[in-house]
Design a protein around this motif. Structure first.
Motif, mmCIF file in Angstrom:
data_model
loop_
_atom_site.group_PDB
_atom_site.id
_atom_site.type_symbol
_atom_site.label_atom_id
_atom_site.label_comp_id
_atom_site.label_asym_id
_atom_site.label_seq_id
_atom_site.Cartn_x
_atom_site.Cartn_y
_atom_site.Cartn_z
ATOM 1 N N LEU A 1 -15.668 -5.845 16.446
ATOM 2 C CA LEU A 1 -15.336 -7.185 15.965
ATOM 3 C C LEU A 1 -16.080 -8.287 16.704
ATOM 4 O O LEU A 1 -16.516 -9.265 16.092
ATOM 5 C CB LEU A 1 -13.828 -7.447 16.113
ATOM 6 C CG LEU A 1 -12.898 -6.736 15.148
ATOM 7 C CD1 LEU A 1 -11.449 -6.985 15.549
ATOM 8 C CD2 LEU A 1 -13.147 -7.213 13.720
ATOM 9 N N ALA A 2 -16.191 -8.138 18.030
ATOM 10 C CA ALA A 2 -16.686 -9.278 18.814
ATOM 11 C C ALA A 2 -17.652 -8.906 19.935
ATOM 12 O O ALA A 2 -18.004 -9.771 20.735
ATOM 13 C CB ALA A 2 -15.494 -10.031 19.399
ATOM 14 N N GLY A 3 -18.048 -7.642 20.011
ATOM 15 C CA GLY A 3 -18.948 -7.249 21.089
ATOM 16 C C GLY A 3 -18.303 -7.239 22.454
ATOM 17 O O GLY A 3 -18.986 -7.244 23.475
ATOM 18 N N VAL A 4 -16.978 -7.234 22.494
ATOM 19 C CA VAL A 4 -16.249 -7.214 23.765
ATOM 20 C C VAL A 4 -16.051 -5.760 24.189
ATOM 21 O O VAL A 4 -15.487 -4.961 23.443
ATOM 22 C CB VAL A 4 -14.883 -7.929 23.632
ATOM 23 C CG1 VAL A 4 -14.069 -7.799 24.906
ATOM 24 C CG2 VAL A 4 -15.083 -9.396 23.273
ATOM 25 N N GLU A 5 -16.555 -5.438 25.362
ATOM 26 C CA GLU A 5 -16.413 -4.085 25.895
ATOM 27 C C GLU A 5 -15.055 -3.940 26.587
ATOM 28 O O GLU A 5 -14.469 -4.924 27.044
ATOM 29 C CB GLU A 5 -17.523 -3.778 26.906
ATOM 30 C CG GLU A 5 -18.892 -3.675 26.287
ATOM 31 C CD GLU A 5 -19.071 -2.467 25.371
ATOM 32 O OE1 GLU A 5 -18.279 -1.515 25.434
ATOM 33 O OE2 GLU A 5 -20.036 -2.479 24.581
ATOM 34 N N THR A 6 -14.581 -2.713 26.684
ATOM 35 C CA THR A 6 -13.341 -2.414 27.394
ATOM 36 C C THR A 6 -13.651 -1.449 28.526
ATOM 37 O O THR A 6 -14.333 -0.449 28.318
ATOM 38 C CB THR A 6 -12.293 -1.782 26.450
ATOM 39 O OG1 THR A 6 -12.019 -2.697 25.381
ATOM 40 C CG2 THR A 6 -11.003 -1.476 27.190
ATOM 41 N N ILE A 7 -13.145 -1.784 29.695
ATOM 42 C CA ILE A 7 -13.266 -0.906 30.853
ATOM 43 C C ILE A 7 -11.878 -0.370 31.170
ATOM 44 O O ILE A 7 -10.922 -1.143 31.297
ATOM 45 C CB ILE A 7 -13.835 -1.669 32.066
ATOM 46 C CG1 ILE A 7 -15.265 -2.092 31.775
ATOM 47 C CG2 ILE A 7 -13.732 -0.829 33.333
ATOM 48 C CD1 ILE A 7 -15.887 -2.938 32.856
ATOM 49 N N PHE A 8 -11.772 0.948 31.273
ATOM 50 C CA PHE A 8 -10.509 1.575 31.649
ATOM 51 C C PHE A 8 -10.501 1.778 33.154
ATOM 52 O O PHE A 8 -11.448 2.319 33.723
ATOM 53 C CB PHE A 8 -10.331 2.925 30.957
ATOM 54 C CG PHE A 8 -10.208 2.837 29.457
ATOM 55 C CD1 PHE A 8 -9.510 1.805 28.852
ATOM 56 C CD2 PHE A 8 -10.796 3.791 28.656
ATOM 57 C CE1 PHE A 8 -9.392 1.734 27.465
ATOM 58 C CE2 PHE A 8 -10.681 3.738 27.275
ATOM 59 C CZ PHE A 8 -9.973 2.705 26.679
ATOM 60 N N MET A 9 -9.420 1.350 33.788
ATOM 61 C CA MET A 9 -9.286 1.465 35.231
ATOM 62 C C MET A 9 -8.143 2.427 35.533
ATOM 63 O O MET A 9 -7.031 2.245 35.040
ATOM 64 C CB MET A 9 -9.013 0.085 35.832
ATOM 65 C CG MET A 9 -9.531 -0.081 37.223
ATOM 66 S SD MET A 9 -9.320 -1.774 37.815
ATOM 67 C CE MET A 9 -10.968 -2.393 37.585
ATOM 68 N N LEU A 10 -8.447 3.451 36.319
ATOM 69 C CA LEU A 10 -7.420 4.410 36.701
ATOM 70 C C LEU A 10 -6.501 3.799 37.754
ATOM 71 O O LEU A 10 -6.927 2.972 38.552
ATOM 72 C CB LEU A 10 -8.066 5.690 37.225
ATOM 73 C CG LEU A 10 -8.910 6.447 36.202
ATOM 74 C CD1 LEU A 10 -9.618 7.619 36.868
ATOM 75 C CD2 LEU A 10 -8.060 6.914 35.041
ATOM 76 N N PRO A 11 -5.255 4.234 37.776
ATOM 77 C CA PRO A 11 -4.293 3.624 38.698
ATOM 78 C C PRO A 11 -4.441 4.138 40.122
ATOM 79 O O PRO A 11 -4.992 5.213 40.365
ATOM 80 C CB PRO A 11 -2.951 4.076 38.124
ATOM 81 C CG PRO A 11 -3.257 5.412 37.532
ATOM 82 C CD PRO A 11 -4.648 5.267 36.952
ATOM 83 N N ASP A 12 -3.918 3.350 41.031
ATOM 84 C CA ASP A 12 -3.690 3.836 42.379
ATOM 85 C C ASP A 12 -2.620 4.924 42.229
ATOM 86 O O ASP A 12 -1.601 4.702 41.557
ATOM 87 C CB ASP A 12 -3.167 2.678 43.234
ATOM 88 C CG ASP A 12 -2.838 3.069 44.655
ATOM 89 O OD1 ASP A 12 -2.350 4.196 44.880
ATOM 90 O OD2 ASP A 12 -3.050 2.238 45.544
#
Length: 163
Positions: A113-124
């Motif tokens: 839709l908007a060229g916005v990337e998503t980064i997944f961050m693993l939890p502590d």
């Protein structure tokens, strides 16, 4: 050129796991917008304004960087907010493969839709088992949520539970 990231969530309530992701995102990006969004699939315990206030208190208590802005968004798509503020990335905390499966289609659509990337961050690992829904359940049954949430949230829930 500064990089702006958005960390969205319902934050109902904000947990120590959420704060961990917010703090780590602030260490990577020049500016981080923590955006409280309405999730139509969930019935909220706390009003959005209260969630924003509790996150602001938690950020201040932890002396996190001034580059963190806490706000809410309830009109239109989250990528519209990203476009409005010039954010090119969403940061999502994921605790398990269930979270990844839920988040992946949204990440693909947001990029389309908007060229916005998503980064997944693993939890502590210390917070990997904690979710807002678990905190709500423990709190509703009179349990101590202090090990899982910022001080401001624990104090707020204690006053609400006493009413």
């Amino acid at each position: 050129m500064s990089t702006i990231a958005v960390v969205p969530g319902s934050f109902d309530p904000v947990t120590l796991g959420h704060l961990d992701v917010i703090e780590r995102a602030a260490g990577i990006f020049d500016e981080v917008h923590v955006v409280v969004v309405h999730n139509p699939a969930k019935e909220a315990m706390l009003p959005i304004a209260q969630r924003v206030s509790l996150i602001e208190q938690a950020v201040a208590d932890r002396a996190l960087p001034d580059s963190i802005l806490v706000t809410s968004w309830s009109v239109g798509l989250l990528v519209d907010y990203c476009s409005d503020v010039g954010a090119s990335v969403l940061v999502k905390g994921v605790r398990s493969q269930v979270d990844v499966a839920y988040e992946t289609p949204m990440a693909i659509v947001n990029r389309n839709l908007a060229g916005v990337e998503t980064i997944f961050m693993l939890p502590d690992p210390a917070h990997a088992h904690v979710s807002s829904s678990l905190v709500r359940q423990v709190s509703a049954l009179g349990g101590d949520v202090a090990p899982y949430v910022p001080r401001a949230v624990a104090e707020y829930l204690d006053t609400v539970d006493q009413d």
